[in-house]
Scaffold this active site. Structure first.
Site, PDB file in Angstrom:
ATOM      1  N   GLU A 135       0.831  -1.196   0.000  1.00 44.85           N
ATOM      2  CA  GLU A 135       0.000   0.000   0.000  1.00 44.85           C
ATOM      3  C   GLU A 135       0.875   1.260   0.000  1.00 44.85           C
ATOM      4  O   GLU A 135       0.631   2.210  -0.750  1.00 44.85           O
ATOM      5  CB  GLU A 135      -0.914  -0.022   1.235  1.00 44.85           C
ATOM      6  N   GLY A 137      -8.666   5.462   7.015  1.00 49.16           N
ATOM      7  CA  GLY A 137      -9.505   5.360   8.193  1.00 49.16           C
ATOM      8  C   GLY A 137      -8.887   4.417   9.221  1.00 49.16           C
ATOM      9  O   GLY A 137      -8.978   4.638  10.423  1.00 49.16           O
ATOM     10  N   ALA A 138      -8.229   3.331   8.726  1.00 55.06           N
ATOM     11  CA  ALA A 138      -7.719   2.317   9.652  1.00 55.06           C
ATOM     12  C   ALA A 138      -6.201   2.203   9.680  1.00 55.06           C
ATOM     13  O   ALA A 138      -5.642   1.647  10.617  1.00 55.06           O
ATOM     14  CB  ALA A 138      -8.333   0.960   9.323  1.00 55.06           C
ATOM     15  N   SER A 139      -5.506   2.686   8.633  1.00 57.00           N
ATOM     16  CA  SER A 139      -4.040   2.657   8.692  1.00 57.00           C
ATOM     17  C   SER A 139      -3.464   3.903   8.059  1.00 57.00           C
ATOM     18  O   SER A 139      -4.169   4.650   7.359  1.00 57.00           O
ATOM     19  CB  SER A 139      -3.486   1.407   8.006  1.00 57.00           C
ATOM     20  N   THR A 140      -2.181   4.127   8.326  1.00 53.76           N
ATOM     21  CA  THR A 140      -1.495   5.271   7.710  1.00 53.76           C
ATOM     22  C   THR A 140      -0.138   4.796   7.209  1.00 53.76           C
ATOM     23  O   THR A 140       0.480   3.916   7.828  1.00 53.76           O
ATOM     24  CB  THR A 140      -1.385   6.444   8.708  1.00 53.76           C
ATOM     25  N   GLN A 141       0.312   5.334   6.075  1.00 54.55           N
ATOM     26  CA  GLN A 141       1.563   4.899   5.457  1.00 54.55           C
ATOM     27  C   GLN A 141       2.519   6.073   5.265  1.00 54.55           C
ATOM     28  O   GLN A 141       2.070   7.175   4.929  1.00 54.55           O
ATOM     29  CB  GLN A 141       1.322   4.277   4.073  1.00 54.55           C
TER      30      GLN A 141
HETATM   31  O1  LIG Z   1      -6.951   3.234   3.748  1.00 50.64           O
HETATM   32  P1  LIG Z   1      -7.892   2.662   4.754  1.00 50.64           P
HETATM   33  O2  LIG Z   1      -7.357   2.773   6.147  1.00 50.64           O
HETATM   34  O3  LIG Z   1      -8.354   1.287   4.427  1.00 50.64           O
HETATM   35  O4  LIG Z   1      -9.203   3.597   4.759  1.00 50.64           O
HETATM   36  P2  LIG Z   1      -9.954   4.315   3.552  1.00 50.64           P
HETATM   37  O5  LIG Z   1      -9.227   4.128   2.289  1.00 50.64           O
HETATM   38  O6  LIG Z   1     -11.368   3.905   3.581  1.00 50.64           O
HETATM   39  O7  LIG Z   1      -9.823   5.838   3.975  1.00 50.64           O
HETATM   40  P3  LIG Z   1      -9.975   7.149   3.055  1.00 50.64           P
HETATM   41  O8  LIG Z   1      -8.627   7.621   2.689  1.00 50.64           O
HETATM   42  O9  LIG Z   1     -10.994   6.964   2.011  1.00 50.64           O
HETATM   43  O10 LIG Z   1     -10.574   8.128   4.140  1.00 50.64           O
HETATM   44  C1  LIG Z   1      -9.835   8.377   5.290  1.00 50.64           C
HETATM   45  C2  LIG Z   1     -10.747   8.889   6.346  1.00 50.64           C
HETATM   46  O11 LIG Z   1     -11.229  10.162   5.964  1.00 50.64           O
HETATM   47  C3  LIG Z   1     -12.647  10.187   6.084  1.00 50.64           C
HETATM   48  N1  LIG Z   1     -13.140  11.145   5.091  1.00 50.64           N
HETATM   49  C4  LIG Z   1     -13.446  10.955   3.790  1.00 50.64           C
HETATM   50  N2  LIG Z   1     -13.855  12.108   3.232  1.00 50.64           N
HETATM   51  C5  LIG Z   1     -13.792  13.046   4.201  1.00 50.64           C
HETATM   52  C6  LIG Z   1     -14.073  14.428   4.270  1.00 50.64           C
HETATM   53  O12 LIG Z   1     -14.508  15.089   3.225  1.00 50.64           O
HETATM   54  N3  LIG Z   1     -13.893  15.050   5.444  1.00 50.64           N
HETATM   55  C7  LIG Z   1     -13.449  14.386   6.523  1.00 50.64           C
HETATM   56  N4  LIG Z   1     -13.148  13.102   6.543  1.00 50.64           N
HETATM   57  C8  LIG Z   1     -13.317  12.435   5.392  1.00 50.64           C
HETATM   58  C9  LIG Z   1     -13.084   8.765   5.902  1.00 50.64           C
HETATM   59  O13 LIG Z   1     -14.324   8.541   6.546  1.00 50.64           O
HETATM   60  C10 LIG Z   1     -11.965   8.027   6.611  1.00 50.64           C
HETATM   61  O14 LIG Z   1     -12.160   8.040   7.986  1.00 50.64           O
HETATM   62 CA   LIG Z   2      -7.011   4.070   1.689  1.00 49.47          CA
END
Ligand SMILES: O=P(O)(O)OP(=O)(O)OP(=O)(O)OC[C@H]1O[C@@H](n2cnc3c(O)ncnc32)[C@H](O)[C@@H]1O
Ligand SMILES: [Ca+2]
Length: 492
Positions: free
Chosen positions: A170, A199-203
């Site tokens: 990733e 939402g669940a991890s950061t890189q």
């Molecule tokens: O990579 P993983 O960890 O699997 O998660 P994800 O791919 O679903 O994560 P995103 O980058 O899509 O979103 C990161 C977070 O930002 C939130 N998010 C998305 N759009 C947003 C916005 O306009 N304002 C604030 N938060 C937002 C979303 O609910 C997630 O908690």
């Molecule tokens: Ca993601």
């Protein structure tokens, strides 16, 4: 007797020959103009589904059919956000995961020309949400993957697999995406580090100047004739939704045990914010289960930025480091180096709060002001923003600052090396493009040699030029034969 030989270059035939040459040139120029006129492009397509923890997005990419090995050639053609939550939320009804993709996949059928469908590859990559589900309940995660695979196979595209990406993949594919799109890969200039907050991890991924002391954090690539030695790490449970749960649980654990009502007084939420939440909404496989005498608690905002930062620092363990340097939780990290592109939630949050361009100090000051703003005013000022997002921006931005400064060790001196970005050109920053480029072998290890001119132009040029020379030789032959005969007659 004086023999007068006529000068052949004064005859009308010379004019004729010149005309032939002129016509030849005109034809050559016209053909080459036509050849280089932008013809309707023939595109090929590829589809990648980003099955994230919070939601799934479908990305359709396209690239000119004949130029797939050039950097910057692949563009985002279309995106579609799947309605509802991420696929891991279907752990107890796996069929729903596959069914949820239907609308976006139908859209993909419309957006890609029908004659390209069967050769268009489709990949699904799942990230941290599915990693967590696999840790918690492997069977359930397999059922969800089977369900999405089954659904994707029903479309007329070329199904290439549905799998969970590792954290390293990733991080590395996010880095490839941003550097491919910024056209850094065929230039000697530096590369852009990649920061992704899900939402669940950061890189975090970048080219370090130090030796990488742990093999888990090292990835090597050879792209377009250049070797890249990357540092990468993915922190599972440190995406912004999971980090919020960790931080809330930490506070809940230290609230005095009361049997009547549990009150969580939270400096990361606005003053005046007061909502009832359940323990279930805080519990996650990322921590030991929280046990409380009651299932519900009141979440009350205090709006105090510095206390909020203090509470967030508790979720980063910096007490031990078995290497020369660490980020947190004993994870090796070299000193951050060069410019960085920070995308996904890094961008959503900093963009919403308009904090993308300030110095670190100014950012902290402005955020402190924002966090202390009463909840009622915040809601009034942003009536159209989802209340869940709105209530969490103070926490999320404080988390971002804390992660970058106290986690990854950015300082006020290199703070402005971080650019908060959503897109580069027309394409979103994220791991999906890098993943597809890698799986379709669209980034060759060696730099392809560039031909002097395009193949079509070269062929046209050679044919016309040969024809012209042939015509000239024939004309010259005929003309000189005639001339010699005339000259002989004149002598006689
Ligand atoms: O990579 P993983 O960890 O699997 O998660 P994800 O791919 O679903 O994560 P995103 O980058 O899509 O979103 C990161 C977070 O930002 C939130 N998010 C998305 N759009 C947003 C916005 O306009 N304002 C604030 N938060 C937002 C979303 O609910 C997630 O908690
Ligand atoms: Ca993601």
């Amino acid at each position: 007797m004086e023999v007068k030989v006529k000068n052949p270059w004064h005859r009308p035939v010379v004019i004729f020959l010149m005309a032939v040459v002129a016509v030849g040139i005109v034809i050559m120029v016209s053909i080459s103009v036509v050849q280089h006129k932008p013809l309707p492009q023939k595109y090929k397509y590829g589809i990648v589904l980003d099955a994230g923890s919070s939601h799934t997005s479908v990305f359709i990419y396209k690239w000119p059919a004949e130029k797939e090995n050039n950097t910057g050639m692949v563009q985002q053609h279309h995106t579609c956000n799947v309605k509802g939550k991420g696929i891991s939320s279907y752990f107890d009804k796996p069929h729903g995961a596959g069914a949820s993709l239907e609308e976006c996949m139908k859209e993909a059928k419309e957006k890609i020309p029908a004659h390209r469908h069967s050769e268009t590859p489709v990949y699904l990559g799942a990230t941290a949400g599915m990693r967590l589900l696999k840790m918690e309940d492997e069977m359930a995660s397999e059922k969800v993957l089977t369900s999405v695979a089954h659904s994707l196979k029903t479309y007329p595209f070329s199904y290439q697999g549905a799998r969970i990406l590792s954290g390293q993949e990733e991080g590395a594919f996010g880095w490839i995406t941003v550097n491919y799109l910024s056209e850094n890969l065929r230039k000697p200039a530096g590369t852009l580090g990649a920061l992704d907050l899900g939402g669940a991890s950061t890189q975090i991924t970048f080219v370090p100047q130090q030796i990488i002391e742990s093999s888990d954090n090292s990835i090597d690539f050879r792209l377009y004739g250049n070797d890249y030695h990357l540092y990468t790490h993915s922190f599972l449970c440190y995406g912004k939704d999971q980090a919020l749960k960790l931080a809330m649980a930490e506070k809940l654990r230290s609230t005095p045990d009361k049997t009547d009502a549990i009150l969580l007084r939270d400096p990361c939420f606005h003053p005046g914010y007061n909502t009832t939440k359940t323990l279930e909404s805080v519990n996650t496989p990322c921590m030991k289960p929280l046990k409380m005498p009651k299932e519900q608690f009141s979440h009350v905002g205090l709006g105090n930025w510095s206390q909020c930062q203090e509470s967030i620092r508790k979720v980063f363990n910096t007490s031990h480091c078995p290497y020369s340097g660490c980020s947190f939780n004993g994870v090796f990290q070299p000193t951050v180096e060069g410019k960085f592109g920070a995308f996904s939630a890094f961008f959503f949050v900093m963009d919403f709060l308009n904090l993308k361009n300030d110095s670190l100090d100014k950012t902290k000051q402005r955020l402190a002001m924002y966090c202390s703003t009463p909840w009622q005013k915040i809601v009034q000022d942003h009536p159209k923003v989802k209340e869940k997002y709105l209530s969490e921006y103070c926490f999320s931005a404080t988390y971002i600052l804390t992660l970058l400064e106290h986690g990854y060790n950015f300082t006020s001196d290199n703070w402005n090396d971080i650019k908060f970005i959503k897109k580069i050109g027309d394409s979103d920053a994220g791991w999906t493009l890098g993943y597809m480029l890698n799986l379709t072998n669209m980034i060759p290890a060696e730099d392809p040699d560039k031909p002097l001119m395009p193949h079509g132009g070269y062929v046209t040029f050679m044919i016309l030029f040969s024809l012209l020379i042939l015509v000239l030789i024939i004309m010259a032959y005929i003309y000189f034969r005639r001339f010699t005969k005339t000259a002989q007659k004149d002598i006689i």
